[in-house]
Motif scaffolding. Structure first.
Motif, short mmCIF file in Angstrom:
data_model
loop_
_atom_site.label_atom_id
_atom_site.label_comp_id
_atom_site.label_asym_id
_atom_site.label_seq_id
_atom_site.Cartn_x
_atom_site.Cartn_y
_atom_site.Cartn_z
N MET A 65 0.86 -1.20 0.00
CA MET A 65 0.00 0.00 0.00
C MET A 65 0.88 1.23 0.00
SD MET A 65 -2.86 1.20 2.76
CE MET A 65 -1.64 1.34 4.06
N SER A 67 1.60 5.37 -0.23
CA SER A 67 0.92 6.58 0.21
C SER A 67 1.20 7.70 -0.77
CB SER A 67 1.41 6.97 1.60
OG SER A 67 0.84 8.19 2.00
N GLN A 108 -4.19 10.28 -1.65
CA GLN A 108 -4.75 9.02 -1.17
C GLN A 108 -5.14 9.15 0.29
OE1 GLN A 108 -2.21 5.51 -0.86
NE2 GLN A 108 -3.88 4.25 -1.68
N VAL A 147 -6.41 7.19 3.66
CA VAL A 147 -6.42 5.85 4.27
C VAL A 147 -7.44 5.85 5.42
CG1 VAL A 147 -5.06 4.04 5.35
CG2 VAL A 147 -4.00 5.56 3.66
N THR A 179 -16.38 0.02 -2.75
CA THR A 179 -15.42 -0.20 -3.83
C THR A 179 -16.07 -0.74 -5.10
OG1 THR A 179 -14.92 -2.45 -3.06
CG2 THR A 179 -13.58 -0.63 -2.16
N ALA A 226 -5.83 -4.13 2.53
CA ALA A 226 -6.14 -2.80 2.00
C ALA A 226 -6.89 -2.94 0.69
CB ALA A 226 -4.86 -2.00 1.80
N TYR A 227 -7.98 -2.19 0.54
CA TYR A 227 -8.79 -2.19 -0.68
C TYR A 227 -8.83 -0.75 -1.21
CZ TYR A 227 -10.28 -6.81 0.82
OH TYR A 227 -10.28 -8.14 1.20
N ASN A 228 -8.31 -0.56 -2.42
CA ASN A 228 -8.19 0.78 -3.01
C ASN A 228 -9.29 1.02 -4.04
OD1 ASN A 228 -5.73 1.13 -1.54
ND2 ASN A 228 -4.63 0.06 -3.16
N SER A 250 -8.25 9.21 -4.26
CA SER A 250 -8.47 7.77 -4.09
C SER A 250 -8.46 7.43 -2.61
CB SER A 250 -7.39 6.97 -4.82
OG SER A 250 -6.11 7.24 -4.26
N SER A 273 -8.02 4.23 0.37
CA SER A 273 -7.54 2.91 0.73
C SER A 273 -8.24 2.52 2.03
CB SER A 273 -6.02 2.90 0.91
OG SER A 273 -5.57 1.60 1.23
N ILE A 326 -8.84 -0.10 4.99
CA ILE A 326 -8.13 -1.18 5.67
C ILE A 326 -9.15 -2.05 6.39
CG2 ILE A 326 -6.27 -1.78 7.24
CD1 ILE A 326 -5.46 -0.04 4.83
N THR A 373 2.74 0.33 8.51
CA THR A 373 2.24 1.48 7.74
C THR A 373 2.81 2.79 8.27
OG1 THR A 373 0.27 1.57 9.17
CG2 THR A 373 0.09 0.31 7.12
#
Length: 362
Positions: A1, A3, A7, A9, A28, A48-50, A58, A60, A62, A88
């Motif tokens: 993932m 940064s 983005q 998070v 998503t 993590a799903y982006n 965007s 991300s 978790i 992270t």
């Protein structure tokens, strides 16, 4: 993932079955976040799903393992979450916000939920509470007024969400509509800046071990409390069992004594109908589940029966007296006819005195 300035998070936390993976799939538009069905957890590691919310922004998300997991204990789950957060943060990635999901259709917070919530508070730390969003899920599974009442209770009590709310946490109803969920995330991105969680500061900035973190200490404390509660429950069960055995022995002894007394009473009452009735009454009272109530009821019935019996005897005596009086009158008339006094309409003084006056006539 990786940064980037564009983005955002967002961490997604909650107990097993709270709807974390469902929320991520909804937002998503994917279906690779495995959704649990029933009591079995589907998220075993932090993932993590982006997705892109716009051309220049965007997210991300978790997805974290749910505590009260089917196969992992709380120590193992916290170890995974802590290691992920440490990695992270070392990569200069900070979370803009954290969503804590709670299913509103659950009637109450069980002990495991309270333990997880206490760990979550220490995982974030008071300085991060203003980045926490407490989101209730599954509103379609509960009547509206019931859900509102439950959410108000969660917000008011310190052992639930009260302390978090007073120190800046936000409470929202998580929609099941993708666009509304994205709007929530966009609002969080606009109003919150990325910051480290307390566990990240402890592990990276302070160099503590995972076991030395406050969240880990809370988990250990909860485990000790659970052990003590189990010991207490076992001891209480043993005491209750022993008490039941003692009570059963006492009950058998009382029944034996009672039967002996009743046998003696029955022997004494033989041949006496009234005494036999009293003994039968006592037997019913002593054998009943509520002797006092039955005793009062039987005494009332017995008193009424006695009164009726006395009235019957009184009426029987009055009837006998009436019959005797009628026979005497018949005798007087017969004697008067025989002597000829009836035709003469004369009552001799001696006859009136010896026959009529004793009957109550003048």
């Amino acid at each position: 993932m990786a940064s980037s300035p564009n983005q955002v998070v967002i961490g997604v936390f909650g107990m097993t079955g709270a709807g974390k993976s469902t929320f991520i799939n909804t937002v998503t538009g994917r279906n690779d976040a495995r959704v649990g069905r029933g009591l079995t957890s589907e998220t075993a590691i932090c993932q993590a799903y982006n997705f892109k919310a716009s051309s220049d922004l965007s997210f991300s998300l978790i997805d974290t393992p749910g505590f009260n997991d089917t196969f992992l204990d709380d120590d193992e789950i916290f170890m995974q979450v802590a290691e992920f957060m440490k990695t992270t943060y070392q990569s200069h990635i900070k979370l803009t916000a954290v969503l804590y999901l709670h299913p509103i259709h659950h009637e109450r917070l069980e002990r495991s939920s309270l333990c997880h919530l206490s760990m979550f508070r220490e995982l974030c730390g008071p300085d991060y509470y203003k980045h926490v969003v407490l989101a209730t899920t599954f509103w379609s599974k509960v009547q509206r007024h019931v859900g509102v009442k439950r959410q108000e209770e969660l917000a008011q009590k310190d052992e639930f969400w009260g302390k978090l709310k007073r120190q800046g946490a936000e409470i929202v109803e998580l929609p099941d509509n993708r666009q509304l969920c994205i709007e929530l995330l966009l609002r969080l991105a606009r109003t919150h800046s990325a910051a480290p969680l307390q566990v990240q500061v402890e592990l990276v900035d302070k160099g503590l071990t995972i076991g030395q973190t406050k969240a880990s200490q809370i988990i250990e404390l909860n485990k000790q409390i659970a052990v003590e509660e189990a010991k207490f429950a076992e001891a209480f069960a043993n005491i209750s069992l022993q008490k039941d055995v003692e009570l059963a022995a006492q009950r058998r002894q009382r029944e034996h004594e009672l039967n002996e007394h009743l046998r003696r009473l029955q022997g004494l009452s033989e041949g006496n109908r009234e005494l036999e009735g009293i003994v039968a009454l006592l037997i019913n009272i002593l054998k009943s589940e509520n002797p006092m109530r039955l005793a009062v009821q039987q005494a009332r019935e017995w008193r009424i029966e006695k009164e009726l019996e006395e009235k019957r005897l009184r009426y029987r005596r009055q009837l006998n007296e009436f019959r005797i009086t009628a026979r005497r009158q018949d005798n007087v008339l017969s004697e008067a006819k025989r002597l000829g006094y009836v035709k003469m309409r004369i009552w001799p003084a001696d006859l009136a005195t010896s026959v009529i006056k004793p009957l109550g006539y003048s």
